[in-house]
Design a protein around this motif. Structure first.
Motif, PDB file in Angstrom:
ATOM      1  N   PHE A  37      10.677 -30.413 -63.467  1.00  0.00           N
ATOM      2  CA  PHE A  37       9.859 -30.148 -64.338  1.00  0.00           C
ATOM      3  C   PHE A  37      10.278 -31.292 -65.477  1.00  0.00           C
ATOM      4  N   LEU A  38       9.386 -32.098 -65.705  1.00  0.00           N
ATOM      5  CA  LEU A  38       9.326 -33.111 -66.584  1.00  0.00           C
ATOM      6  C   LEU A  38       9.014 -32.922 -67.934  1.00  0.00           C
ATOM      7  N   ASP A  39       9.761 -33.153 -69.058  1.00  0.00           N
ATOM      8  CA  ASP A  39       9.668 -32.699 -70.223  1.00  0.00           C
ATOM      9  C   ASP A  39       8.704 -33.694 -70.610  1.00  0.00           C
ATOM     10  N   ASN A  40       7.743 -33.355 -71.672  1.00  0.00           N
ATOM     11  CA  ASN A  40       6.783 -34.109 -72.320  1.00  0.00           C
ATOM     12  C   ASN A  40       6.987 -35.695 -72.561  1.00  0.00           C
ATOM     13  N   PHE A  73       1.029 -29.641 -68.726  1.00  0.00           N
ATOM     14  CA  PHE A  73       0.099 -28.795 -67.775  1.00  0.00           C
ATOM     15  C   PHE A  73       0.436 -27.358 -67.833  1.00  0.00           C
ATOM     16  N   HIS A  74       1.714 -27.174 -68.397  1.00  0.00           N
ATOM     17  CA  HIS A  74       2.113 -25.599 -68.277  1.00  0.00           C
ATOM     18  C   HIS A  74       2.636 -24.960 -69.562  1.00  0.00           C
ATOM     19  N   ILE A  75       2.924 -25.587 -70.574  1.00  0.00           N
ATOM     20  CA  ILE A  75       3.145 -25.122 -71.721  1.00  0.00           C
ATOM     21  C   ILE A  75       2.850 -26.307 -72.725  1.00  0.00           C
ATOM     22  N   PRO A  76       2.623 -26.093 -74.015  1.00  0.00           N
ATOM     23  CA  PRO A  76       2.087 -26.908 -75.031  1.00  0.00           C
ATOM     24  C   PRO A  76       3.013 -27.957 -75.280  1.00  0.00           C
ATOM     25  N   ALA A  77       2.533 -29.213 -75.330  1.00  0.00           N
ATOM     26  CA  ALA A  77       3.441 -30.424 -75.561  1.00  0.00           C
ATOM     27  C   ALA A  77       4.277 -30.091 -76.671  1.00  0.00           C
ATOM     28  N   LEU A  86      12.131 -23.074 -75.030  1.00  0.00           N
ATOM     29  CA  LEU A  86      10.699 -22.696 -74.176  1.00  0.00           C
ATOM     30  C   LEU A  86      10.936 -23.497 -73.094  1.00  0.00           C
ATOM     31  N   VAL A  87      10.968 -25.063 -73.367  1.00  0.00           N
ATOM     32  CA  VAL A  87      11.077 -25.986 -71.985  1.00  0.00           C
ATOM     33  C   VAL A  87      12.117 -25.637 -71.168  1.00  0.00           C
ATOM     34  N   ALA A  88      13.270 -25.390 -71.633  1.00  0.00           N
ATOM     35  CA  ALA A  88      14.262 -25.051 -70.792  1.00  0.00           C
ATOM     36  C   ALA A  88      14.036 -23.632 -69.897  1.00  0.00           C
TER      37      ALA A  88
END
Length: 129
Positions: free
Chosen positions: A11-14, A36-40, A46-48
């Motif tokens: 899963f690549l961070d923005n 493509f999955h959560i807002p930038a 939330l990313v984690a």
């Protein structure tokens, strides 16, 4: 380009350049990009959580993920590949160390480990459990 023996779910961070995602896909890994999955502008927690719930290794350049809150508790199973260094060196650093990341992940899977934290920089590479 050589295909890896083990397939990583990433899963690549923005903040990770697309060139790194393309390289890892070319090695046979599955790559999802944050945008493509959560807002930038999503907060780090939330990313984690998104990466963890998807069963993926988070790839990031964000040093905030080294903070103590990501070392324990609900993030105890968060696997990460932390990239550092000047942006023009990041792809070469990933290319230089991709086989070590793949080998370490394979070893963790075989031994029943729950997480991998890899710090990748051109000419330098470290693992932490």
């Amino acid at each position: 380009m050589a295909t890896a023996a083990i397939k990583l779910l990433l899963f690549l961070d923005n903040n990770v350049p697309d060139s790194i995602g393309r390289y890892l896909q070319g090695r046979g890994h599955s790559v999802l990009r944050q945008r493509f999955h959560i807002p930038a502008d999503s907060p780090d927690h939330l990313v984690a959580m998104t990466a963890m719930k998807a069963g993926r290794i988070l790839v990031t350049i964000d040093k905030d993920f080294n903070a103590q809150r990501f070392q324990q508790g609900k993030f105890a199973t968060l696997s990460r590949i932390a990239l550092s260094g000047p942006s023009h060196t990041l792809l070469d650093a990933v290319k230089e160390h991709a086989h070590l990341i793949e080998y370490q992940w394979s070893h963790i899977q075989k031994t029943g480990g729950v997480r991998m934290v890899a710090h990748v920089k051109a000419g330098d590479f470290r693992f932490r459990a």
